[in-house]
Design a protein around this motif. Sequence first.
Motif, PDB file in Angstrom:
ATOM      1  N   ILE A 116       0.835  -1.202   0.000  1.00 26.24           N
ATOM      2  CA  ILE A 116       0.000   0.000   0.000  1.00 26.24           C
ATOM      3  C   ILE A 116       0.870   1.253   0.000  1.00 26.24           C
ATOM      4  CG2 ILE A 116      -1.652   1.344   1.379  1.00 26.24           C
ATOM      5  CD1 ILE A 116      -2.891  -1.336   2.256  1.00 26.24           C
ATOM      6  N   ARG A 117       1.964   1.210   0.739  1.00 23.82           N
ATOM      7  CA  ARG A 117       2.868   2.371   0.765  1.00 23.82           C
ATOM      8  C   ARG A 117       3.512   2.590  -0.601  1.00 23.82           C
ATOM      9  NH1 ARG A 117       4.811   0.423   5.932  1.00 23.82           N
ATOM     10  NH2 ARG A 117       6.905   0.030   5.056  1.00 23.82           N
ATOM     11  N   LEU A 118       3.805   1.511  -1.322  1.00 24.38           N
ATOM     12  CA  LEU A 118       4.364   1.645  -2.671  1.00 24.38           C
ATOM     13  C   LEU A 118       3.368   2.318  -3.609  1.00 24.38           C
ATOM     14  CD1 LEU A 118       6.106  -1.845  -3.118  1.00 24.38           C
ATOM     15  CD2 LEU A 118       7.248   0.371  -2.930  1.00 24.38           C
ATOM     16  N   LEU A 204       4.720  -1.472 -22.207  1.00 24.06           N
ATOM     17  CA  LEU A 204       5.839  -1.210 -21.307  1.00 24.06           C
ATOM     18  C   LEU A 204       6.805  -2.380 -21.272  1.00 24.06           C
ATOM     19  CD1 LEU A 204       4.152   0.484 -18.211  1.00 24.06           C
ATOM     20  CD2 LEU A 204       5.585   1.548 -19.948  1.00 24.06           C
ATOM     21  N   ASP A 205       8.079  -2.063 -21.205  1.00 27.41           N
ATOM     22  CA  ASP A 205       9.125  -3.074 -21.135  1.00 27.41           C
ATOM     23  C   ASP A 205       9.345  -3.490 -19.677  1.00 27.41           C
ATOM     24  OD1 ASP A 205      12.387  -3.442 -20.799  1.00 27.41           O
ATOM     25  OD2 ASP A 205      11.558  -4.412 -22.574  1.00 27.41           O
ATOM     26  N   ARG A 206       9.615  -4.773 -19.475  1.00 26.28           N
ATOM     27  CA  ARG A 206       9.832  -5.306 -18.127  1.00 26.28           C
ATOM     28  C   ARG A 206      10.915  -4.529 -17.365  1.00 26.28           C
ATOM     29  NH1 ARG A 206       9.616 -10.860 -16.195  1.00 26.28           N
ATOM     30  NH2 ARG A 206       9.053 -11.455 -18.324  1.00 26.28           N
ATOM     31  N   SER A 207      12.015  -4.219 -18.048  1.00 25.04           N
ATOM     32  CA  SER A 207      13.128  -3.539 -17.383  1.00 25.04           C
ATOM     33  C   SER A 207      12.735  -2.144 -16.924  1.00 25.04           C
ATOM     34  CB  SER A 207      14.341  -3.456 -18.317  1.00 25.04           C
ATOM     35  OG  SER A 207      14.032  -2.723 -19.485  1.00 25.04           O
ATOM     36  N   ASN A 208      11.905  -1.450 -17.708  1.00 21.44           N
ATOM     37  CA  ASN A 208      11.442  -0.121 -17.313  1.00 21.44           C
ATOM     38  C   ASN A 208      10.536  -0.194 -16.089  1.00 21.44           C
ATOM     39  OD1 ASN A 208      12.796   1.095 -19.434  1.00 21.44           O
ATOM     40  ND2 ASN A 208      11.057   0.968 -20.816  1.00 21.44           N
ATOM     41  N   ILE A 209       9.686  -1.212 -16.055  1.00 20.13           N
ATOM     42  CA  ILE A 209       8.794  -1.400 -14.907  1.00 20.13           C
ATOM     43  C   ILE A 209       9.616  -1.662 -13.654  1.00 20.13           C
ATOM     44  CG2 ILE A 209       7.015  -2.894 -13.913  1.00 20.13           C
ATOM     45  CD1 ILE A 209       5.997  -3.350 -16.780  1.00 20.13           C
ATOM     46  N   TRP A 210      10.602  -2.531 -13.784  1.00 19.30           N
ATOM     47  CA  TRP A 210      11.474  -2.885 -12.664  1.00 19.30           C
ATOM     48  C   TRP A 210      12.173  -1.630 -12.123  1.00 19.30           C
ATOM     49  CZ3 TRP A 210      13.036  -8.158 -11.291  1.00 19.30           C
ATOM     50  CH2 TRP A 210      14.017  -8.206 -10.323  1.00 19.30           C
ATOM     51  N   ARG A 211      12.733  -0.838 -13.028  1.00 18.56           N
ATOM     52  CA  ARG A 211      13.465   0.370 -12.631  1.00 18.56           C
ATOM     53  C   ARG A 211      12.552   1.369 -11.930  1.00 18.56           C
ATOM     54  NH1 ARG A 211      14.446   3.142 -17.596  1.00 18.56           N
ATOM     55  NH2 ARG A 211      12.401   4.010 -17.111  1.00 18.56           N
ATOM     56  N   ASP A 212      11.360   1.587 -12.493  1.00 21.65           N
ATOM     57  CA  ASP A 212      10.432   2.552 -11.908  1.00 21.65           C
ATOM     58  C   ASP A 212       9.962   2.105 -10.523  1.00 21.65           C
ATOM     59  OD1 ASP A 212      10.682   4.080 -14.165  1.00 21.65           O
ATOM     60  OD2 ASP A 212       8.781   3.428 -15.065  1.00 21.65           O
ATOM     61  N   MET A 213       9.768   0.804 -10.349  1.00 19.35           N
ATOM     62  CA  MET A 213       9.347   0.296  -9.043  1.00 19.35           C
ATOM     63  C   MET A 213      10.433   0.508  -7.998  1.00 19.35           C
ATOM     64  SD  MET A 213       7.261  -3.256  -9.819  1.00 19.35           S
ATOM     65  CE  MET A 213       7.213  -3.637  -8.062  1.00 19.35           C
ATOM     66  N   LYS A 214      11.679   0.248  -8.367  1.00 14.50           N
ATOM     67  CA  LYS A 214      12.790   0.384  -7.429  1.00 14.50           C
ATOM     68  C   LYS A 214      12.894   1.820  -6.892  1.00 14.50           C
ATOM     69  CE  LYS A 214      14.767  -3.755  -7.542  1.00 14.50           C
ATOM     70  NZ  LYS A 214      14.930  -4.614  -6.336  1.00 14.50           N
ATOM     71  N   LYS A 215      12.544   2.782  -7.731  1.00 15.17           N
ATOM     72  CA  LYS A 215      12.647   4.193  -7.335  1.00 15.17           C
ATOM     73  C   LYS A 215      11.688   4.552  -6.198  1.00 15.17           C
ATOM     74  CE  LYS A 215      14.145   5.985 -11.850  1.00 15.17           C
ATOM     75  NZ  LYS A 215      13.767   6.848 -13.000  1.00 15.17           N
ATOM     76  N   LEU A 216      10.678   3.710  -5.970  1.00 10.06           N
ATOM     77  CA  LEU A 216       9.677   4.002  -4.947  1.00 10.06           C
ATOM     78  C   LEU A 216      10.158   3.643  -3.540  1.00 10.06           C
ATOM     79  CD1 LEU A 216       6.484   2.587  -6.708  1.00 10.06           C
ATOM     80  CD2 LEU A 216       7.194   4.980  -6.586  1.00 10.06           C
ATOM     81  N   GLY A 217      11.232   2.861  -3.467  1.00  6.09           N
ATOM     82  CA  GLY A 217      11.662   2.298  -2.194  1.00  6.09           C
ATOM     83  C   GLY A 217      11.844   3.308  -1.076  1.00  6.09           C
TER      84      GLY A 217
END
Length: 294
Positions: A116-118, A204-217
């Motif tokens: 939920i925080r993400l 959307l490309d998998r790598s872009n999704i991965w990168r964008d998610m990591k930025k939320l940490g």
Amino acid sequence: MKMKETKRIIDEELLERYQSWMEENEKSGGTVRKYRYYLEQFRQFAGDGEVTRRLAVQWKEELKRKFSPGTVNGALAALNGLFRFCGWEDLQVRFLKVGRQMFRPVRQELSKKEYIRLVQAARNGGDERLALLLQTICSTGIRVSELSGVTVEAVRIRTASVECKGRIRTVFLPEKLCKLLKGYAGKRQIQSGPIFVTRSGRPLDRSNIWRDMKKLGKAARVDEKKIFPHNLRHLFARMYYSQEKDLLRLADILGHSDINTTRIYTAESGENHIRRLEALGLVVESYNRISLLL
């Protein structure tokens, strides 16, 4: 398929041919990319010399020192696949034997509160697409590679047909999610086709999704090690199983052909198990008001 080379050397031309063969045989895009990545790593390890089984075993040992058994076996699957393609069956390396894990490490388990925080961090950062993407994966259990199946047409009927590894299955979309996706598609003027696309209209490309998610940490106060698309799928599986206790139905929903794979998804952390053991109250601390330590 046997190749004409007399020497067993892995070069760019061979990798290109193997990739083309995988694509012609309808291997999933994710598998092709993953295999190519691992084979490039082995090529760097092997250098320009001839490939031998001893060299392949040495690479396996190198991988064991750096990665988890699952990652090692994934890399070996790519290498053995290339060896079969070349007719080099005598070079194939044995996989690591991995026992079924009863519990997931706490450091890997994403909690509902963290999820939920993400989502909130994505919204607060003005990334509505990412916030909806997180919710789509987590509320349906869909794979990130199947997101292209979430289309405007699918949202209208609340049902998406997705394909993975040559199998097509139906994914049901929650009503609340569909309402959010309709609103997003309307604002972005996406009238048909996949909803999660780039500005140019490509999925959307998998790598872009991965990168964008990591930025939320940092903003979400969630350990980066827990933030990756597949962990949302694991969270969905645990939440569904804790409510329904139906492993067979969950396997169908997740698109698993082997129920043992589903068991991995529903594994909880060892800490949860310890709390349940404590709650049983079967450790007697005293007897007739006299400490057992006396």
